[in-house]
Design a protein around this motif. Structure first.
Motif, PDB file in Angstrom:
ATOM      1  N   THR A  23       3.387   1.733 -17.523  1.00 17.81           N
ATOM      2  CA  THR A  23       2.041   1.844 -16.964  1.00 17.81           C
ATOM      3  C   THR A  23       2.116   2.184 -15.484  1.00 17.81           C
ATOM      4  O   THR A  23       2.821   1.492 -14.726  1.00 17.81           O
ATOM      5  CB  THR A  23       1.282   0.528 -17.149  1.00 17.81           C
ATOM      6  OG1 THR A  23       1.199   0.231 -18.542  1.00 17.81           O
ATOM      7  CG2 THR A  23      -0.128   0.613 -16.566  1.00 17.81           C
ATOM      8  N   PRO A  24       1.436   3.228 -15.013  1.00 21.14           N
ATOM      9  CA  PRO A  24       1.406   3.511 -13.572  1.00 21.14           C
ATOM     10  C   PRO A  24       0.981   2.251 -12.812  1.00 21.14           C
ATOM     11  O   PRO A  24      -0.004   1.597 -13.179  1.00 21.14           O
ATOM     12  CB  PRO A  24       0.369   4.629 -13.445  1.00 21.14           C
ATOM     13  CG  PRO A  24       0.410   5.308 -14.782  1.00 21.14           C
ATOM     14  CD  PRO A  24       0.646   4.222 -15.782  1.00 21.14           C
ATOM     15  N   THR A  25       1.727   1.919 -11.768  1.00 16.05           N
ATOM     16  CA  THR A  25       1.549   0.635 -11.087  1.00 16.05           C
ATOM     17  C   THR A  25       1.597   0.831  -9.586  1.00 16.05           C
ATOM     18  O   THR A  25       2.489   1.511  -9.067  1.00 16.05           O
ATOM     19  CB  THR A  25       2.662  -0.347 -11.516  1.00 16.05           C
ATOM     20  OG1 THR A  25       2.580  -0.585 -12.922  1.00 16.05           O
ATOM     21  CG2 THR A  25       2.538  -1.675 -10.774  1.00 16.05           C
ATOM     22  N   LEU A  26       0.642   0.211  -8.883  1.00 16.32           N
ATOM     23  CA  LEU A  26       0.657   0.188  -7.432  1.00 16.32           C
ATOM     24  C   LEU A  26       0.527  -1.255  -6.983  1.00 16.32           C
ATOM     25  O   LEU A  26      -0.385  -1.968  -7.415  1.00 16.32           O
ATOM     26  CB  LEU A  26      -0.480   1.038  -6.859  1.00 16.32           C
ATOM     27  CG  LEU A  26      -0.471   1.243  -5.334  1.00 16.32           C
ATOM     28  CD1 LEU A  26       0.833   1.891  -4.866  1.00 16.32           C
ATOM     29  CD2 LEU A  26      -1.658   2.112  -4.907  1.00 16.32           C
ATOM     30  N   ASP A  27       1.433  -1.683  -6.119  1.00 13.94           N
ATOM     31  CA  ASP A  27       1.538  -3.087  -5.721  1.00 13.94           C
ATOM     32  C   ASP A  27       1.208  -3.228  -4.232  1.00 13.94           C
ATOM     33  O   ASP A  27       1.107  -2.247  -3.503  1.00 13.94           O
ATOM     34  CB  ASP A  27       2.972  -3.563  -6.003  1.00 13.94           C
ATOM     35  CG  ASP A  27       3.087  -5.055  -6.221  1.00 13.94           C
ATOM     36  OD1 ASP A  27       2.239  -5.810  -5.705  1.00 13.94           O
ATOM     37  OD2 ASP A  27       4.045  -5.476  -6.897  1.00 13.94           O
ATOM     38  N   GLY A  28       1.024  -4.472  -3.805  1.00 13.42           N
ATOM     39  CA  GLY A  28       0.758  -4.746  -2.395  1.00 13.42           C
ATOM     40  C   GLY A  28      -0.654  -4.416  -1.967  1.00 13.42           C
ATOM     41  O   GLY A  28      -0.918  -4.219  -0.764  1.00 13.42           O
ATOM     42  N   LEU A  29      -1.597  -4.408  -2.924  1.00 14.47           N
ATOM     43  CA  LEU A  29      -2.984  -4.057  -2.611  1.00 14.47           C
ATOM     44  C   LEU A  29      -3.794  -5.250  -2.118  1.00 14.47           C
ATOM     45  O   LEU A  29      -4.981  -5.114  -1.830  1.00 14.47           O
ATOM     46  CB  LEU A  29      -3.659  -3.468  -3.852  1.00 14.47           C
ATOM     47  CG  LEU A  29      -3.269  -2.029  -4.179  1.00 14.47           C
ATOM     48  CD1 LEU A  29      -3.558  -1.708  -5.643  1.00 14.47           C
ATOM     49  CD2 LEU A  29      -3.993  -1.053  -3.267  1.00 14.47           C
ATOM     50  N   GLY A  30      -3.166  -6.408  -2.026  1.00 18.51           N
ATOM     51  CA  GLY A  30      -3.875  -7.615  -1.629  1.00 18.51           C
ATOM     52  C   GLY A  30      -3.972  -7.786  -0.124  1.00 18.51           C
ATOM     53  O   GLY A  30      -4.133  -6.824   0.634  1.00 18.51           O
ATOM     54  N   ALA A  31      -3.847  -9.018   0.315  1.00 17.10           N
ATOM     55  CA  ALA A  31      -4.093  -9.362   1.708  1.00 17.10           C
ATOM     56  C   ALA A  31      -3.112  -8.682   2.658  1.00 17.10           C
ATOM     57  O   ALA A  31      -1.943  -8.466   2.334  1.00 17.10           O
ATOM     58  CB  ALA A  31      -4.012 -10.875   1.886  1.00 17.10           C
ATOM     59  N   VAL A  32      -3.600  -8.383   3.846  1.00 22.74           N
ATOM     60  CA  VAL A  32      -2.764  -7.903   4.948  1.00 22.74           C
ATOM     61  C   VAL A  32      -2.491  -9.108   5.844  1.00 22.74           C
ATOM     62  O   VAL A  32      -3.410  -9.844   6.205  1.00 22.74           O
ATOM     63  CB  VAL A  32      -3.469  -6.787   5.734  1.00 22.74           C
ATOM     64  CG1 VAL A  32      -2.616  -6.343   6.912  1.00 22.74           C
ATOM     65  CG2 VAL A  32      -3.792  -5.613   4.815  1.00 22.74           C
ATOM     66  N   GLY A  33      -1.247  -9.306   6.190  1.00 18.53           N
ATOM     67  CA  GLY A  33      -0.881 -10.460   7.016  1.00 18.53           C
ATOM     68  C   GLY A  33       0.613 -10.604   7.047  1.00 18.53           C
ATOM     69  O   GLY A  33       1.338  -9.634   7.241  1.00 18.53           O
ATOM     70  N   GLY A  34       1.101 -11.829   6.848  1.00 15.88           N
ATOM     71  CA  GLY A  34       2.543 -12.041   6.891  1.00 15.88           C
ATOM     72  C   GLY A  34       2.891 -13.495   6.627  1.00 15.88           C
ATOM     73  O   GLY A  34       2.027 -14.346   6.408  1.00 15.88           O
ATOM     74  N   GLY A  35       4.188 -13.777   6.665  1.00 14.95           N
ATOM     75  CA  GLY A  35       4.669 -15.146   6.538  1.00 14.95           C
ATOM     76  C   GLY A  35       4.702 -15.687   5.130  1.00 14.95           C
ATOM     77  O   GLY A  35       4.618 -16.908   4.942  1.00 14.95           O
ATOM     78  N   ALA A  36       4.852 -14.833   4.123  1.00 18.15           N
ATOM     79  CA  ALA A  36       4.920 -15.334   2.746  1.00 18.15           C
ATOM     80  C   ALA A  36       6.046 -16.349   2.611  1.00 18.15           C
ATOM     81  O   ALA A  36       7.164 -16.122   3.071  1.00 18.15           O
ATOM     82  CB  ALA A  36       5.138 -14.172   1.777  1.00 18.15           C
ATOM     83  N   HIS A  37       5.741 -17.496   2.012  1.00 13.89           N
ATOM     84  CA  HIS A  37       6.702 -18.579   1.767  1.00 13.89           C
ATOM     85  C   HIS A  37       7.206 -19.205   3.066  1.00 13.89           C
ATOM     86  O   HIS A  37       8.232 -19.896   3.046  1.00 13.89           O
ATOM     87  CB  HIS A  37       7.909 -18.090   0.955  1.00 13.89           C
ATOM     88  CG  HIS A  37       7.573 -17.546  -0.397  1.00 13.89           C
ATOM     89  ND1 HIS A  37       8.524 -17.281  -1.351  1.00 13.89           N
ATOM     90  CD2 HIS A  37       6.393 -17.208  -0.975  1.00 13.89           C
ATOM     91  CE1 HIS A  37       7.950 -16.809  -2.443  1.00 13.89           C
ATOM     92  NE2 HIS A  37       6.643 -16.751  -2.228  1.00 13.89           N
ATOM     93  N   ALA A  38       6.547 -18.979   4.176  1.00 18.87           N
ATOM     94  CA  ALA A  38       7.037 -19.459   5.473  1.00 18.87           C
ATOM     95  C   ALA A  38       5.932 -20.214   6.210  1.00 18.87           C
ATOM     96  O   ALA A  38       4.756 -20.149   5.855  1.00 18.87           O
ATOM     97  CB  ALA A  38       7.527 -18.282   6.318  1.00 18.87           C
ATOM     98  N   ASP A  39       6.345 -20.921   7.262  1.00 12.85           N
ATOM     99  CA  ASP A  39       5.392 -21.758   7.993  1.00 12.85           C
ATOM    100  C   ASP A  39       4.302 -20.954   8.684  1.00 12.85           C
ATOM    101  O   ASP A  39       3.218 -21.488   8.957  1.00 12.85           O
ATOM    102  CB  ASP A  39       6.135 -22.603   9.043  1.00 12.85           C
ATOM    103  CG  ASP A  39       6.965 -23.710   8.421  1.00 12.85           C
ATOM    104  OD1 ASP A  39       6.687 -24.083   7.264  1.00 12.85           O
ATOM    105  OD2 ASP A  39       7.892 -24.202   9.085  1.00 12.85           O
ATOM    106  N   ASP A  40       4.573 -19.678   8.991  1.00 17.79           N
ATOM    107  CA  ASP A  40       3.571 -18.875   9.700  1.00 17.79           C
ATOM    108  C   ASP A  40       2.739 -18.023   8.744  1.00 17.79           C
ATOM    109  O   ASP A  40       2.161 -17.002   9.150  1.00 17.79           O
ATOM    110  CB  ASP A  40       4.237 -17.996  10.758  1.00 17.79           C
ATOM    111  CG  ASP A  40       5.157 -16.939  10.149  1.00 17.79           C
ATOM    112  OD1 ASP A  40       5.632 -17.148   9.013  1.00 17.79           O
ATOM    113  OD2 ASP A  40       5.407 -15.912  10.817  1.00 17.79           O
ATOM    114  N   GLU A  41       2.629 -18.419   7.483  1.00 12.13           N
ATOM    115  CA  GLU A  41       1.832 -17.663   6.515  1.00 12.13           C
ATOM    116  C   GLU A  41       0.405 -17.482   7.027  1.00 12.13           C
ATOM    117  O   GLU A  41      -0.243 -18.442   7.454  1.00 12.13           O
ATOM    118  CB  GLU A  41       1.812 -18.384   5.167  1.00 12.13           C
ATOM    119  CG  GLU A  41       1.079 -17.605   4.089  1.00 12.13           C
ATOM    120  CD  GLU A  41       1.209 -18.258   2.710  1.00 12.13           C
ATOM    121  OE1 GLU A  41       0.970 -17.567   1.715  1.00 12.13           O
ATOM    122  OE2 GLU A  41       1.537 -19.460   2.650  1.00 12.13           O
TER     123      GLU A  41
END
Length: 381
Positions: free
Chosen positions: A334-352
């Motif tokens: 299936t054609p797939t495009l990812d990363g269309l969600g939130a803009v930001g940073g710090g996934a899994h980290a204290d500065d999420e």
């Protein structure tokens, strides 16, 4: 709906977006805590029912709670995919509280990916309001490799024109146009115990055998091809004066294509003991197939053109090492495009954190992409 008015409507809905994200972030949901995941699913279901005008199918597999909405009729539909489980244990809100300041919102799981869940619900509501057939699938075990939801994801993706994954963006808001495939293995060593001081020669040292195997496994990586084969968690022995009779280590594999995935799997299966009397067992295998640029390029081109048409900043794409459920949707073709969600940073980290102003624009882009994909589906079929 005119594209510019779609952006204006989503920007007007920002207070609702923020309120719903806060509600979901406050429903802490570490993947392994099944009761917490079930409570979080209740919250997602409530937000979705109000936003979409329908209750979801509640699907519990191996104790993990997944939610699915199927909106609209017709054979052509788009899958919006996300997850509501996080890596943060219950109680994290006490040390990482919900805040909105300086144009950023913070809280455990806000970036990965509770903001994306709410964005998916808003985009689905707007697209369905224009007659689009949309499936929204929000799973509850992505952070631990989607052991129960994989077949559900693949089933929904197989019947879709496209899969749009609301995982958070890459750096600087880039969409994720490629993801490495992932594999997880465990190498178990059996030796023979003996007294380390009196007669160590009578033993077969599982720790020494493990050391040989760790070095051999490490050599399986290929930097030129982007293949990483990383020995991770290691354990051996029982007491300081005993030759270890057992040892084991975990292996994390990341590859860009299936040929490399197969090569590494064969090499791991072919490991042989170095020490006389030692025995090896290799467990595990590939967890997610690669998401290649071939699976995303058409959708990325559409998204880039739509961003320009909507008056949004130009898009960029990035290949990343981390895997997601988008790997599964691409794996079934299936054609797939990812990363269309939130803009930001710090996934899994204290500065999420999540950039607040980007939320409505990304939700508008997802809505427009759904409508654009389906606008020509009949003629392609």
């Amino acid at each position: 709906m005119d594209g510019r008015s779609l952006v204006r409507d989503m920007r007007a809905a920002l207070p609702s977006l923020l309120a719903e994200i806060e509600t979901l972030v406050r429903a802490e949901s570490p993947s392994a805590d099944l009761a917490a995941v079930a409570r979080s699913a209740d919250v997602v279901a409530g937000i979705g029912a109000r936003r979409l005008g329908a209750a979801p199918d509640r699907i519990v597999l191996a104790g993990h709670t997944h939610l699915r909405w199927r909106l609209g009729d017709g054979p052509d539909r788009v899958l919006l995919l996300g997850h509501h489980d996080t890596v943060w244990p219950v109680g994290t809100l006490a040390t990482h509280p919900w805040t909105t300041a300086g144009g950023r919102l913070r809280g455990p799981g806000c970036f990965d990916m509770k903001a994306g869940v709410v964005m998916a619900l808003h985009a689905a509501a707007a697209a369905a309001g224009q007659g689009a057939a949309v499936t929204v699938l929000i799973t509850g075990d992505e952070e631990i490799g989607s052991p129960s939801s994989r077949s559900l994801i693949e089933q929904e993706a197989a019947g879709a024109r496209a899969a749009l994954v609301l995982e958070p963006s890459a750096g600087d808001g880039a969409l994720k146009t490629a993801r490495k495939g992932a594999g997880f293995y465990r190498v178990r060593v059996t030796g023979r115990a003996a007294h380390a001081g009196l007669e160590p020669q009578r033993g077969v040292n599982a720790a020494v055998e493990l050391a040989h195997q760790v070095l051999a496994v490490h050599q399986l990586g290929d930097p030129d091809l982007g293949t990483t084969v990383t020995p991770t968690a290691v354990s051996a022995g029982t007491t300081t004066n005993t030759v270890p009779a057992a040892a084991e280590f975990a292996v994390d594999v990341r590859v860009r294509d299936e040929a490399e995935q197969d090569r590494v799997a064969a090499a791991l299966a072919g490991l042989r003991p170095v020490l006389d009397g030692a025995r090896l067992v290799v467990e595990g295998g590939g967890n997610r197939p690669p998401l290649t640029t071939a699976a995303s390029s058409g959708l990325y081109a559409r998204a880039a053109a739509l961003a320009d048409r909507l008056g949004l900043p130009p898009l960029s794409g990035a290949a990343v090492g981390g895997a997601s459920d988008g790997n599964f949707t691409a794996g079934v073709g299936t054609p797939t495009l990812d990363g269309l969600g939130a803009v930001g940073g710090g996934a899994h980290a204290d500065d999420e954190h999540v950039l607040i102003d980007a939320l409505p624009d990304r939700a508008a882009l997802v809505t427009a992409l759904v409508l654009d994909v389906l606008s020509g589906a009949g003629s392609r079929r």
